[in-house]
Design a protein around this motif. Structure first.
Motif, PDB file in Angstrom:
ATOM      1  N   SER A 185       0.806  -1.218   0.000  1.00 37.68           N
ATOM      2  CA  SER A 185       0.000   0.000   0.000  1.00 37.68           C
ATOM      3  C   SER A 185       0.845   1.276   0.000  1.00 37.68           C
ATOM      4  O   SER A 185       0.302   2.365  -0.182  1.00 37.68           O
ATOM      5  N   MET A 186       2.145   1.160   0.181  1.00 35.14           N
ATOM      6  CA  MET A 186       3.003   2.342   0.223  1.00 35.14           C
ATOM      7  C   MET A 186       3.175   2.925  -1.169  1.00 35.14           C
ATOM      8  O   MET A 186       3.288   2.199  -2.153  1.00 35.14           O
ATOM      9  N   LYS A 187       3.194   4.232  -1.217  1.00 36.22           N
ATOM     10  CA  LYS A 187       3.382   4.920  -2.485  1.00 36.22           C
ATOM     11  C   LYS A 187       4.862   5.083  -2.774  1.00 36.22           C
ATOM     12  O   LYS A 187       5.712   4.973  -1.892  1.00 36.22           O
ATOM     13  N   ARG A 188       5.166   5.343  -4.019  1.00 38.07           N
ATOM     14  CA  ARG A 188       6.556   5.473  -4.466  1.00 38.07           C
ATOM     15  C   ARG A 188       7.279   6.594  -3.720  1.00 38.07           C
ATOM     16  O   ARG A 188       8.432   6.450  -3.335  1.00 38.07           O
ATOM     17  N   GLN A 189       6.600   7.709  -3.493  1.00 35.43           N
ATOM     18  CA  GLN A 189       7.221   8.844  -2.805  1.00 35.43           C
ATOM     19  C   GLN A 189       7.572   8.488  -1.361  1.00 35.43           C
ATOM     20  O   GLN A 189       8.612   8.900  -0.844  1.00 35.43           O
ATOM     21  N   GLU A 190       6.741   7.688  -0.706  1.00 38.64           N
ATOM     22  CA  GLU A 190       7.021   7.269   0.670  1.00 38.64           C
ATOM     23  C   GLU A 190       8.253   6.377   0.715  1.00 38.64           C
ATOM     24  O   GLU A 190       9.103   6.514   1.603  1.00 38.64           O
ATOM     25  N   ILE A 191       8.352   5.491  -0.242  1.00 36.91           N
ATOM     26  CA  ILE A 191       9.507   4.585  -0.301  1.00 36.91           C
ATOM     27  C   ILE A 191      10.781   5.372  -0.564  1.00 36.91           C
ATOM     28  O   ILE A 191      11.812   5.144   0.078  1.00 36.91           O
ATOM     29  N   GLU A 192      10.736   6.297  -1.506  1.00 33.79           N
ATOM     30  CA  GLU A 192      11.916   7.106  -1.815  1.00 33.79           C
ATOM     31  C   GLU A 192      12.334   7.947  -0.616  1.00 33.79           C
ATOM     32  O   GLU A 192      13.525   8.126  -0.359  1.00 33.79           O
ATOM     33  N   LYS A 193      11.374   8.448   0.139  1.00 39.31           N
ATOM     34  CA  LYS A 193      11.686   9.233   1.331  1.00 39.31           C
ATOM     35  C   LYS A 193      12.397   8.371   2.370  1.00 39.31           C
ATOM     36  O   LYS A 193      13.369   8.802   2.993  1.00 39.31           O
ATOM     37  N   LEU A 194      11.934   7.137   2.559  1.00 41.84           N
ATOM     38  CA  LEU A 194      12.587   6.218   3.490  1.00 41.84           C
ATOM     39  C   LEU A 194      14.018   5.898   3.043  1.00 41.84           C
ATOM     40  O   LEU A 194      14.941   5.828   3.857  1.00 41.84           O
ATOM     41  N   LEU A 195      14.197   5.705   1.748  1.00 39.76           N
ATOM     42  CA  LEU A 195      15.524   5.376   1.228  1.00 39.76           C
ATOM     43  C   LEU A 195      16.498   6.542   1.354  1.00 39.76           C
ATOM     44  O   LEU A 195      17.693   6.341   1.549  1.00 39.76           O
ATOM     45  N   GLN A 196      16.002   7.759   1.251  1.00 34.45           N
ATOM     46  CA  GLN A 196      16.866   8.927   1.378  1.00 34.45           C
ATOM     47  C   GLN A 196      17.371   9.097   2.806  1.00 34.45           C
ATOM     48  O   GLN A 196      18.456   9.635   3.023  1.00 34.45           O
ATOM     49  N   HIS A 197      16.621   8.630   3.779  1.00 31.81           N
ATOM     50  CA  HIS A 197      17.011   8.793   5.176  1.00 31.81           C
ATOM     51  C   HIS A 197      17.896   7.666   5.696  1.00 31.81           C
ATOM     52  O   HIS A 197      18.282   7.668   6.853  1.00 31.81           O
ATOM     53  N   MET A 198      18.212   6.712   4.832  1.00 36.01           N
ATOM     54  CA  MET A 198      19.096   5.626   5.249  1.00 36.01           C
ATOM     55  C   MET A 198      20.517   6.145   5.398  1.00 36.01           C
ATOM     56  O   MET A 198      20.977   6.973   4.627  1.00 36.01           O
ATOM     57  N   LYS A 199      21.212   5.631   6.393  1.00 37.87           N
ATOM     58  CA  LYS A 199      22.610   5.994   6.590  1.00 37.87           C
ATOM     59  C   LYS A 199      23.476   5.136   5.669  1.00 37.87           C
ATOM     60  O   LYS A 199      23.265   3.926   5.563  1.00 37.87           O
ATOM     61  N   PRO A 200      24.451   5.731   5.009  1.00 35.73           N
ATOM     62  CA  PRO A 200      25.316   4.927   4.143  1.00 35.73           C
ATOM     63  C   PRO A 200      26.213   4.015   4.977  1.00 35.73           C
ATOM     64  O   PRO A 200      26.577   4.342   6.113  1.00 35.73           O
ATOM     65  N   ARG A 201      26.545   2.882   4.428  1.00 38.02           N
ATOM     66  CA  ARG A 201      27.431   1.950   5.123  1.00 38.02           C
ATOM     67  C   ARG A 201      28.853   2.483   5.116  1.00 38.02           C
ATOM     68  O   ARG A 201      29.277   3.148   4.173  1.00 38.02           O
ATOM     69  N   LYS A 202      29.580   2.145   6.161  1.00 39.25           N
ATOM     70  CA  LYS A 202      30.990   2.521   6.203  1.00 39.25           C
ATOM     71  C   LYS A 202      31.776   1.567   5.301  1.00 39.25           C
ATOM     72  O   LYS A 202      31.575   0.356   5.336  1.00 39.25           O
ATOM     73  N   LEU A 203      32.639   2.114   4.513  1.00 39.44           N
ATOM     74  CA  LEU A 203      33.441   1.302   3.613  1.00 39.44           C
ATOM     75  C   LEU A 203      34.686   0.808   4.326  1.00 39.44           C
ATOM     76  O   LEU A 203      35.274   1.502   5.153  1.00 39.44           O
ATOM     77  N   PHE A 204      35.093  -0.401   4.012  1.00 39.29           N
ATOM     78  CA  PHE A 204      36.326  -0.956   4.534  1.00 39.29           C
ATOM     79  C   PHE A 204      37.430  -0.654   3.535  1.00 39.29           C
ATOM     80  O   PHE A 204      37.394  -1.103   2.393  1.00 39.29           O
ATOM     81  N   LEU A 205      38.395   0.145   3.941  1.00 40.24           N
ATOM     82  CA  LEU A 205      39.490   0.523   3.055  1.00 40.24           C
ATOM     83  C   LEU A 205      40.667  -0.425   3.288  1.00 40.24           C
ATOM     84  O   LEU A 205      41.467  -0.251   4.199  1.00 40.24           O
TER      85      LEU A 205
END
Length: 54
Positions: free
Chosen positions: A8-28
């Motif tokens: 039932s979630m709309k595309r805009q709601e999903i995109e908003k959730l994805l924008q608020h995700m924290k990026p993973r730390k990269l292993f260098l």
């Protein structure tokens, strides 16, 4: 982080959730190149380990 998406979630709601995700730390791995000192040749070590299975 886990995001649960309902049908039932709309595309805009999903995109908003994805924008608020924290990026993973990269292993260098480049920081550790050449830090381990081996006492034998890497190929000889690999062959010795593989021969243990025989």
């Amino acid at each position: 982080m886990i995001i649960t998406i309902d049908k039932s979630m709309k595309r805009q709601e999903i995109e908003k959730l994805l924008q608020h995700m924290k990026p993973r730390k990269l292993f260098l791995a480049n920081r550790f190149v050449g830090k381990v000192k081996w006492n034998e040749d890497a190929l000889a070590y690999q062959k010795r380990l593989r021969n243990e299975w025989d």
